[in-house]
Motif scaffolding. Structure first.
Motif, PDB file in Angstrom:
ATOM      1  N   GLU A   2      -8.443  50.285  96.795  1.00 39.73           N
ATOM      2  CA  GLU A   2      -8.020  48.984  96.284  1.00 39.73           C
ATOM      3  C   GLU A   2      -8.969  48.521  95.186  1.00 39.73           C
ATOM      4  OE1 GLU A   2      -6.107  45.563  95.510  1.00 39.73           O
ATOM      5  OE2 GLU A   2      -5.358  47.147  96.803  1.00 39.73           O
ATOM      6  N   VAL A   3      -8.437  48.283  94.001  1.00 39.06           N
ATOM      7  CA  VAL A   3      -9.240  47.864  92.854  1.00 39.06           C
ATOM      8  C   VAL A   3      -9.879  46.499  93.094  1.00 39.06           C
ATOM      9  CG1 VAL A   3      -9.157  47.272  90.406  1.00 39.06           C
ATOM     10  CG2 VAL A   3      -7.898  49.232  91.239  1.00 39.06           C
ATOM     11  N   GLN A  36       0.869  41.125  84.471  1.00 37.09           N
ATOM     12  CA  GLN A  36      -0.176  41.960  85.056  1.00 37.09           C
ATOM     13  C   GLN A  36      -1.449  41.143  85.175  1.00 37.09           C
ATOM     14  OE1 GLN A  36      -0.814  46.171  83.837  1.00 37.09           O
ATOM     15  NE2 GLN A  36       0.423  45.577  82.072  1.00 37.09           N
ATOM     16  N   LYS A  54      -5.578  45.588  85.546  1.00 40.19           N
ATOM     17  CA  LYS A  54      -6.111  45.930  86.866  1.00 40.19           C
ATOM     18  C   LYS A  54      -5.668  47.336  87.287  1.00 40.19           C
ATOM     19  CE  LYS A  54      -6.891  43.536  91.206  1.00 40.19           C
ATOM     20  NZ  LYS A  54      -6.569  42.343  91.993  1.00 40.19           N
ATOM     21  N   GLY A  55      -4.461  47.710  86.942  1.00 37.38           N
ATOM     22  CA  GLY A  55      -3.932  49.023  87.304  1.00 37.38           C
ATOM     23  C   GLY A  55      -4.575  50.185  86.570  1.00 37.38           C
ATOM     24  N   LYS A  56      -5.302  49.903  85.497  1.00 34.94           N
ATOM     25  CA  LYS A  56      -5.929  50.972  84.711  1.00 34.94           C
ATOM     26  C   LYS A  56      -7.444  50.988  84.840  1.00 34.94           C
ATOM     27  CE  LYS A  56      -2.211  51.523  81.543  1.00 34.94           C
ATOM     28  NZ  LYS A  56      -1.786  52.169  80.368  1.00 34.94           N
TER      29      LYS A  56
END
Length: 158
Positions: A2-3, A36, A54-56
């Motif tokens: 989890e980021v 995002q 956040k996804g990258k």
């Protein structure tokens, strides 16, 4: 992994090819009709802010600042290990650029060490001089954020 649990506002991080910075905010933005969350990072070497989705964040190789224990090993490598001088400059430049792109402190310290030693023997060409200056600034920006480091230790990398 989890980021959100990895990084939080106020964390000191290292962003490869940019140096050290601090996460100052997590914002939600809509870009191209897609919402995002973005980490907003204030870079220490410049007056620049970087926004990373956040996804990258994991694929960008951003990492926490090195701790003092790991730094002691890096200092040993910096002062004791040998430099490989046999590579032609173009190949050496690529190897050194690739090391910096990893974002790992040890790899960046090796680039600074090797180019510093070469510079002491002869002038670096303009590409290697720029690479040396950038690598040294990235390294120093991270060193300044490590708790327990002294100015003498920082200067040992200069």
């Amino acid at each position: 992994m989890e980021v959100g649990s990895l990084f939080q506002i106020g964390d000191n991080i290292v962003y490869p090819m940019h140096g050290a910075g601090t996460i100052i905010d997590i914002e939600e933005k809509e870009i191209l009709r897609k919402k995002q969350q973005y980490f907003v990072i204030k870079m220490l070497n410049s007056n620049m802010q970087v926004m990373i989705p956040k996804g990258k964040i994991l694929s960008s190789n951003i990492r926490q600042v090195t701790d003092i224990v790991a730094l002691k090993n890096i200092i040993h490598i910096f002062h004791q290990c040998e430099t490989d001088k046999l590579l032609p400059w173009k190949q050496r430049y690529k190897v050194n650029s690739d090391k910096i792109k990893t974002g790992k402190m040890q790899e960046g310290a090796e680039v600074v060490r090797d180019l510093k030693r070469m510079q002491n023997e002869k002038a670096l060409n303009s590409s290697e001089k720029k690479l040396f200056d950038d690598a040294q600034q990235f390294l120093i920006s991270e060193l300044r954020l490590i708790k327990g480091i002294t100015e003498d230790q920082i200067e040992s990398f200069c």
